[in-house]
Design an enzyme around this catalytic site. Structure first.
Site, PDB file in Angstrom:
ATOM      1  N   GLY A 249       4.426  -3.216 -11.180  1.00  0.00           N
ATOM      2  CA  GLY A 249       3.069  -2.663 -11.741  1.00  0.00           C
ATOM      3  C   GLY A 249       1.895  -3.648 -11.792  1.00  0.00           C
ATOM      4  O   GLY A 249       0.775  -3.358 -11.889  1.00  0.00           O
ATOM      5  N   GLU A 291      10.469  -5.165 -10.004  1.00  0.00           N
ATOM      6  CA  GLU A 291      10.568  -4.175  -8.715  1.00  0.00           C
ATOM      7  C   GLU A 291       8.950  -4.351  -8.270  1.00  0.00           C
ATOM      8  O   GLU A 291       8.255  -3.378  -8.181  1.00  0.00           O
ATOM      9  CB  GLU A 291      10.542  -2.861  -9.019  1.00  0.00           C
ATOM     10  CG  GLU A 291      12.029  -2.561  -9.367  1.00  0.00           C
ATOM     11  CD  GLU A 291      12.322  -1.058  -9.951  1.00  0.00           C
ATOM     12  OE1 GLU A 291      11.429  -0.529 -10.077  1.00  0.00           O
ATOM     13  OE2 GLU A 291      13.412  -0.782 -10.293  1.00  0.00           O
ATOM     14  N   PRO A 292       8.559  -5.485  -7.701  1.00  0.00           N
ATOM     15  CA  PRO A 292       7.234  -5.315  -6.916  1.00  0.00           C
ATOM     16  C   PRO A 292       7.106  -4.541  -5.786  1.00  0.00           C
ATOM     17  O   PRO A 292       8.094  -4.454  -4.990  1.00  0.00           O
ATOM     18  CB  PRO A 292       6.984  -6.823  -6.536  1.00  0.00           C
ATOM     19  CG  PRO A 292       8.274  -7.405  -6.567  1.00  0.00           C
ATOM     20  CD  PRO A 292       9.247  -6.626  -7.412  1.00  0.00           C
ATOM     21  N   ARG A 294       3.463  -2.742  -4.396  1.00  0.00           N
ATOM     22  CA  ARG A 294       2.101  -2.840  -3.805  1.00  0.00           C
ATOM     23  C   ARG A 294       1.950  -4.277  -3.827  1.00  0.00           C
ATOM     24  O   ARG A 294       1.295  -4.906  -2.725  1.00  0.00           O
ATOM     25  CB  ARG A 294       1.229  -2.172  -4.983  1.00  0.00           C
ATOM     26  CG  ARG A 294      -0.214  -2.440  -4.753  1.00  0.00           C
ATOM     27  CD  ARG A 294      -0.801  -1.922  -5.707  1.00  0.00           C
ATOM     28  NE  ARG A 294      -0.461  -0.796  -6.628  1.00  0.00           N
ATOM     29  CZ  ARG A 294      -1.402   0.441  -6.442  1.00  0.00           C
ATOM     30  NH1 ARG A 294      -2.158   0.605  -5.339  1.00  0.00           N
ATOM     31  NH2 ARG A 294      -0.491   1.438  -6.947  1.00  0.00           N
ATOM     32  N   ARG A 331      -5.439   7.868  -0.476  1.00  0.00           N
ATOM     33  CA  ARG A 331      -5.290   7.504  -1.847  1.00  0.00           C
ATOM     34  C   ARG A 331      -6.815   7.763  -2.741  1.00  0.00           C
ATOM     35  O   ARG A 331      -6.963   7.918  -3.839  1.00  0.00           O
ATOM     36  CB  ARG A 331      -5.154   6.050  -2.003  1.00  0.00           C
ATOM     37  CG  ARG A 331      -3.715   5.630  -1.502  1.00  0.00           C
ATOM     38  CD  ARG A 331      -3.428   4.338  -1.810  1.00  0.00           C
ATOM     39  NE  ARG A 331      -3.441   3.608  -2.982  1.00  0.00           N
ATOM     40  CZ  ARG A 331      -4.247   3.008  -3.558  1.00  0.00           C
ATOM     41  NH1 ARG A 331      -5.141   2.348  -2.829  1.00  0.00           N
ATOM     42  NH2 ARG A 331      -4.343   2.748  -5.036  1.00  0.00           N
ATOM     43  N   TYR A 335      -6.537   9.468  -5.999  1.00  0.00           N
ATOM     44  CA  TYR A 335      -6.659   8.563  -6.821  1.00  0.00           C
ATOM     45  C   TYR A 335      -8.079   8.012  -7.184  1.00  0.00           C
ATOM     46  O   TYR A 335      -8.470   7.269  -8.108  1.00  0.00           O
ATOM     47  CB  TYR A 335      -5.906   7.448  -7.100  1.00  0.00           C
ATOM     48  CG  TYR A 335      -4.435   7.803  -6.939  1.00  0.00           C
ATOM     49  CD1 TYR A 335      -3.648   8.545  -7.676  1.00  0.00           C
ATOM     50  CD2 TYR A 335      -3.781   7.034  -5.645  1.00  0.00           C
ATOM     51  CE1 TYR A 335      -2.392   8.898  -7.424  1.00  0.00           C
ATOM     52  CE2 TYR A 335      -2.377   7.197  -5.595  1.00  0.00           C
ATOM     53  CZ  TYR A 335      -1.556   8.319  -6.507  1.00  0.00           C
ATOM     54  OH  TYR A 335      -0.433   8.511  -6.302  1.00  0.00           O
ATOM     55  N   CYS A 362     -11.248  18.675   8.820  1.00  0.00           N
ATOM     56  CA  CYS A 362     -11.699  19.790   8.457  1.00  0.00           C
ATOM     57  C   CYS A 362     -11.242  20.007   6.810  1.00  0.00           C
ATOM     58  O   CYS A 362     -10.701  20.884   6.668  1.00  0.00           O
ATOM     59  CB  CYS A 362     -11.445  21.113   9.004  1.00  0.00           C
ATOM     60  SG  CYS A 362     -12.350  22.452   8.886  1.00  0.00           S
ATOM     61  N   GLU A 363     -12.088  19.021   6.065  1.00  0.00           N
ATOM     62  CA  GLU A 363     -11.751  19.112   4.504  1.00  0.00           C
ATOM     63  C   GLU A 363     -12.949  18.385   4.092  1.00  0.00           C
ATOM     64  O   GLU A 363     -13.134  17.116   4.307  1.00  0.00           O
ATOM     65  CB  GLU A 363     -10.225  18.512   4.309  1.00  0.00           C
ATOM     66  CG  GLU A 363      -9.868  18.271   2.670  1.00  0.00           C
ATOM     67  CD  GLU A 363      -9.556  19.581   2.426  1.00  0.00           C
ATOM     68  OE1 GLU A 363      -9.703  19.879   1.149  1.00  0.00           O
ATOM     69  OE2 GLU A 363      -8.799  20.491   3.275  1.00  0.00           O
ATOM     70  N   TYR A 391       1.063   2.330   0.196  1.00  0.00           N
ATOM     71  CA  TYR A 391       0.651   3.778  -0.021  1.00  0.00           C
ATOM     72  C   TYR A 391      -0.390   4.208   1.075  1.00  0.00           C
ATOM     73  O   TYR A 391      -1.104   5.130   0.675  1.00  0.00           O
ATOM     74  CB  TYR A 391       0.192   3.926  -1.356  1.00  0.00           C
ATOM     75  CG  TYR A 391       1.190   3.430  -2.372  1.00  0.00           C
ATOM     76  CD1 TYR A 391       2.410   4.067  -2.397  1.00  0.00           C
ATOM     77  CD2 TYR A 391       1.496   2.172  -3.218  1.00  0.00           C
ATOM     78  CE1 TYR A 391       3.528   3.514  -3.487  1.00  0.00           C
ATOM     79  CE2 TYR A 391       2.056   1.767  -4.037  1.00  0.00           C
ATOM     80  CZ  TYR A 391       3.171   2.425  -4.152  1.00  0.00           C
ATOM     81  OH  TYR A 391       4.183   2.004  -4.867  1.00  0.00           O
TER      82      TYR A 391
END
Length: 434
Positions: A249, A291-292, A294, A331, A335, A362-363, A391
């Site tokens: 995190g 647990e790295p 990112r 992302r 987010y 097309c969005e 990610y």
């Protein structure tokens, strides 16, 4: 230096990634393309391993959370650097196995592992399975017994910490699809059931409180709560956890507004918190796992695009459209994640233009970002988005039937292909036409 030391400019004014000219890379490999500085990933792995073993002891084991970026080559790299890995699906397990990753250094997570997943992990010889709930506990005990195995497990616990991050990636709070809450009594109850399982060996507990955390206080709170829980379990059952997995995190600097984190110093501080908490609660200092994900790979990456159109709407905004978008980087759509962008052809020029960088889908929500400062763009320019190592490739899709980009590894200025670009033929390869 641009944001991080491995992003720079050369005598032509071009962006360089790990010493390689980004414009030349775009010509050689095409766009969109993911570029990764291998040396940055290796040095981040070494930083975590050195710091963990210095401050937690020689048996400390950082795990690469491979959901951040998963392909055969990254597992080989992490294995060479001596880390373990965290896998969350059968596909990640299969890729790790394909890379020859040592199974005993794999931790297998997931809130809804199927029987097929559990069988795959057992037959691979996965070292540790992190059990998320009662049904999984019962199924795993039976499956391990049928194979004559005793499987090491951790139990996923939710400590109830709000790390003040985005709700969509806030996983340590009580109301979560992950784990077993302490405050509801479910954590102690599943611990009792795990201790009664004949074919499972409970080694300890796991928690994860969220992502992109820049402060130590949430980790302080989580460690204190988890060590208190270890003490309560010991008092209630006689079992004292030998292992505590505190998850990952720690944040990454995506823009100039984000501060840089000294990961080694953060690990040292977390180690002091664990020792203090163990003394306070009268328990032994457990083996600590981190647990790295990112923080190992994000900053190493950049994505290169070719500018297609520049649309200026007076009184409203400017749009710069590129030949990728949400299929290769979802992302912002998910987010509203912030990035640093620039025109790689003129990376040393002033950022005197502000635009919304849009993808080709097309969005209407297909955006890389809004209100982004960059050099004045024109059709054919190479636009670079920095810090896309985490990610992006791992979350990529074929929306609008777009092939996924290649992954290019750079080391000491030299580039090699790690994952080839998908072709249109790849897109229809699984289609049944009869």
């Amino acid at each position: 230096m641009i944001l991080h030391p491995h992003f720079d400019t050369n005598e032509q004014g071009h962006l360089t990634v790990g010493g390689a000219d980004a414009v030349a890379l775009a010509r050689e490999f095409g766009t969109p393309a993911y570029i990764l500085d291998e040396s940055v990933i290796r040095e981040n792995c070494r930083t975590y391993l050195r710091a963990a073993r210095t401050h937690f002891g020689p048996d400390a084991l950082p795990l690469y959370a491979s959901k951040a970026l998963s392909f055969t080559g990254i597992y080989r790299l992490v294995a060479e650097e001596g880390l373990g890995i965290d896998c969350v699906s059968g596909g990640e397990l299969y890729t790790a196995q394909n890379a020859g990753f040592p199974a005993e250094r794999i931790y297998f997570h997931g809130n809804n592992k199927t029987d097929a997943d559990l069988i795959q992990a057992l037959e691979m010889g996965v070292g540790t399975i992190v059990v998320d709930g009662d049904e999984e506990l019962t199924a795993l005990d039976a499956l391990a017994g049928a194979r004559g195995k005793e499987q090491k497990i951790l139990l996923r616990i939710t400590p109830g910490i709000d790390p003040h991050t985005h709700r969509a990636i806030m996983t340590g709070n009580v109301d979560s699809k992950f784990g077993n809450a302490i405050v509801t009594g479910q954590a102690l109850a599943i611990t009792r059931r795990a201790l009664a399982c004949k074919h499972l060996r409970l080694a300890g507990f796991h928690c994860h409180i969220g992502s992109q955390i820049f402060e130590i206080d949430p980790f302080r709170d989580a460690a204190g709560i988890m060590l208190g829980f270890i003490a309560d379990v010991k008092a209630a059952t006689g079992f004292e956890a030998a292992e505590l997995n505190l998850g990952g995190g720690l944040g990454v600097r995506y823009t100039e507004d984000d501060r840089e984190i000294d990961y080694a110093a953060a690990i040292a501080e977390i180690a002091g918190i664990v020792r203090e908490g163990a003394a306070t609660h009268g328990v032994s200092v457990p083996r600590v796992i981190l647990e790295p994900g990112r923080s190992l790979v994000a900053a190493a990456g950049a994505t290169l695009y070719t500018v297609g159109s520049v649309k200026e709407i007076p009184g409203f905004r400017n749009y710069v459209s590129v030949d990728g978008g949400m299929p290769d980087n979802p992302r912002y759509a998910l987010y509203q994640s912030r990035y640093t962008v620039l025109i790689a052809d003129r990376a040393n020029a002033p950022k005197d233009y502000v635009a919304t960088v849009a993808g080709r889908c097309c969005e209407s929500g297909d955006l890389i970002g809004e209100g982004m400062p960059l050099q004045r763009p024109q059709r054919g320019d190479i636009l670079a988005v920095l810090c896309t190592g985490a990610y992006n490739y791992s979350m990529a899709s074929n929306y609008n039937r777009l092939p996924r980009p290649p992954v290019v590894m750079v080391r000491d200025g030299k580039a090699r292909l790690a994952v080839r670009r998908e072709t249109y033929a790849d897109l229809v390869d699984l289609d049944v036409t009869e």
